[in-house]
Design a protein around this motif. Sequence first.
Motif, mmCIF file in Angstrom:
data_model
loop_
_atom_site.group_PDB
_atom_site.id
_atom_site.type_symbol
_atom_site.label_atom_id
_atom_site.label_comp_id
_atom_site.label_asym_id
_atom_site.label_seq_id
_atom_site.Cartn_x
_atom_site.Cartn_y
_atom_site.Cartn_z
ATOM 1 N N ILE A 155 74.454 21.229 101.395
ATOM 2 C CA ILE A 155 73.315 21.825 102.117
ATOM 3 C C ILE A 155 73.361 23.346 102.064
ATOM 4 O O ILE A 155 72.360 24.010 101.767
ATOM 5 C CB ILE A 155 73.322 21.337 103.581
ATOM 6 C CG1 ILE A 155 73.209 19.808 103.619
ATOM 7 C CG2 ILE A 155 72.183 21.976 104.367
ATOM 8 C CD1 ILE A 155 73.392 19.209 104.991
ATOM 9 N N SER A 156 74.559 23.901 102.359
ATOM 10 C CA SER A 156 74.646 25.356 102.452
ATOM 11 C C SER A 156 74.499 26.042 101.100
ATOM 12 O O SER A 156 74.012 27.174 101.035
ATOM 13 C CB SER A 156 75.990 25.747 103.068
ATOM 14 O OG SER A 156 77.057 25.262 102.287
ATOM 15 N N TRP A 202 83.462 19.031 104.317
ATOM 16 C CA TRP A 202 83.094 20.253 103.605
ATOM 17 C C TRP A 202 82.181 19.964 102.418
ATOM 18 O O TRP A 202 81.275 20.739 102.118
ATOM 19 C CB TRP A 202 84.353 20.970 103.141
ATOM 20 C CG TRP A 202 84.041 22.265 102.422
ATOM 21 C CD1 TRP A 202 84.180 22.529 101.109
ATOM 22 C CD2 TRP A 202 83.503 23.446 103.004
ATOM 23 N NE1 TRP A 202 83.779 23.795 100.819
ATOM 24 C CE2 TRP A 202 83.353 24.393 101.981
ATOM 25 C CE3 TRP A 202 83.130 23.795 104.304
ATOM 26 C CZ2 TRP A 202 82.855 25.657 102.200
ATOM 27 C CZ3 TRP A 202 82.634 25.059 104.526
ATOM 28 C CH2 TRP A 202 82.498 25.973 103.478
ATOM 29 N N MET A 229 70.851 26.723 100.599
ATOM 30 C CA MET A 229 70.393 27.799 101.484
ATOM 31 C C MET A 229 70.899 29.157 101.017
ATOM 32 O O MET A 229 70.159 30.147 101.026
ATOM 33 C CB MET A 229 70.862 27.514 102.912
ATOM 34 C CG MET A 229 70.283 26.247 103.524
ATOM 35 S SD MET A 229 70.956 25.893 105.150
ATOM 36 C CE MET A 229 70.403 27.324 106.044
ATOM 37 N N LEU A 230 72.172 29.180 100.624
ATOM 38 C CA LEU A 230 72.732 30.439 100.159
ATOM 39 C C LEU A 230 72.009 30.960 98.926
ATOM 40 O O LEU A 230 71.722 32.152 98.795
ATOM 41 C CB LEU A 230 74.225 30.261 99.851
ATOM 42 C CG LEU A 230 75.163 30.142 101.055
ATOM 43 C CD1 LEU A 230 76.546 29.734 100.610
ATOM 44 C CD2 LEU A 230 75.214 31.453 101.819
ATOM 45 N N ILE A 277 78.658 19.540 103.835
ATOM 46 C CA ILE A 277 78.129 20.834 104.281
ATOM 47 C C ILE A 277 77.842 21.741 103.102
ATOM 48 O O ILE A 277 76.837 22.475 103.073
ATOM 49 C CB ILE A 277 79.126 21.502 105.245
ATOM 50 C CG1 ILE A 277 79.261 20.662 106.511
ATOM 51 C CG2 ILE A 277 78.704 22.919 105.592
ATOM 52 C CD1 ILE A 277 80.360 21.133 107.439
ATOM 53 N N LEU A 278 78.682 21.660 102.086
ATOM 54 C CA LEU A 278 78.516 22.514 100.920
ATOM 55 C C LEU A 278 77.236 22.176 100.159
ATOM 56 O O LEU A 278 76.554 23.081 99.640
ATOM 57 C CB LEU A 278 79.731 22.366 100.004
ATOM 58 C CG LEU A 278 79.828 23.340 98.836
ATOM 59 C CD1 LEU A 278 79.895 24.764 99.326
ATOM 60 C CD2 LEU A 278 81.053 23.011 97.990
#
Length: 583
Positions: A307-308, A301, A311-312, A304-305
């Motif tokens: 990267i995301s 996580w 993007m968010l 992934i966090l």
Amino acid sequence: MNKIKNWYRRQGLAVKHFLFLFLVTFTLLTTLAWNNLQDSKEFLEKQVVRDSQQLITQTNEHLNTYLDNIQQMLLFLSVQHNLLEVGNDEKAANFLRDYGDVNRSFIKTIYLVNKDGTVYSNRQLYYEIVGNSQINELINIQEKNINETYLTEPYYSPLSGHTVAFFRAIRGINNEFKGLAVIEIDLQKLVNKLSPLYNSNSQSFVIITSNKSIVTAGVQSSFIPYDRKIYPNKISDSFVEKLSDIKIGVNNIQNNQGELVAIKSNVNKLGWQVISLIDTSYFYGDLFQLYHNFAVTALYWTVILLISALMLSRHFTKPIRNLVLVMDQVKDLNTLPNLHTNREDEIGHLARSYNAMMIRIRELFKEVKDLEIKKKEYELKMLQSQINPHFLYNTLACINSLAKQHKTEEFRKTIHSLIDLLSLSFNKTSEFVSLSEELAALEKFLNIQQIRYGNLFVLKVNVDSDIYGLKIMKLILQPLVENAIFHGIIPKENQGIISIYGGKKRDRISIYIRDNGVGLDSDIQKKLLTKKNEAHSKNRFNSVGLINVHERIKIHYGNKYGLRIKSKKKIGTIVRIDLPIIE
């Protein structure tokens, strides 16, 4: 620390937003995950305790039922005083053996003890060989103390093993004391019935008396200490003492292996208390795998966090704010705005799903309004079709004929019944009346029909008194009785019987209308409560009919209520009305 602050000041807004979003989200998710783990542990413990409390309640209910069955058996045995008469030894032994076989799921051994000390048993041969000192002690109990069903403390019986005895006085025709009826229960079968409720290896139960004696316990568990020196299933005295001293409710006690959770019940009808025992290691066993999964998930996580979060912050913030803005405009069901978008990603899909939801809400709102309109239409239809001109014509013609024949009593009775019936029909103050009022109106209707048709039919009403005051919809019995008269009794061409009976059944009341008329074909039965059934009788008092009554009930109360019809050709018809209980 100063270098980090200076570096942070030199970064652009996108980097600051990314770092802020990442750190806040990471901290939040980590905190939530940790709290969820702790909450899961507490929730599991509370859930198991709640389940155990429910199991204890079920166990006590089972024991209370068990006592009721034993009491019924003793009541039956207590009136068999003839078996204690001289010369009935073989008859008594055979009777007890047969009765014991029939009730072997409860009974281990039965005794009939004469006041002179003679004992008969369903296991007579074994008794004569090994005897039973406990039964001999019961004989010494004074006659005046045996007015109810009594039970002993748990003891060891040569015939029944570890057991409890229930006993009651046997009295003669003149209520004189003749002896005792004694039942030793099968505790092993009782355990076998209760053990499936406690099907976990980490959970068991103990039943204890008010005198700190163990009645029985569940299957042997590793966390219950046993005293093997006495016999294998003997629970240690120190542990029994702990169980006796704990308070009613949830307790924590220690055993040789660690801590146990003990839930103790109130005293049941038998004077016993049920104690559910749970090994605390059960609460933590499944959480270790959860901790491992959390560690692995946290690692993935975090990556992934990173990267995301970027993007968010760049791509999703604005369209989401737009979506929230539009959704905030939904103030009531009359204002349901759409969200316009040409995006093909998840945001676009979310926007289209939102639009579809708004369309569905509009449709549901329209369906609700249509349903209300339909309900009012049925009510209006009922009110408008209450009085059939054909019925009024025949009734007035009947009144005219009675007047010409100078039948004053019948004339007055018909006029009064018609006035009362019209008064009820045109009364629009309420759609509901009590069952007694509905039956009174039905009586007025039947008075007119009996004057018209003579003694062609009789009505029998047998309704439970506790439902007379309950509210039901107006004019739902009359169309059904009317159908019974015109379509069941009159075609039969001889006197018929119409019966009305009913009462409460769990969460509803059920009223039955039965006639012994000509009955219906199975094909006609299937169509009676469908909207395709449009047939109307020329002799009906009104055109409400079966389908109209059925639909009115369903609209007012829901689909689980309404009419059920069962009929057999040349036998008759039964109509059941299911209604909710309304005070």
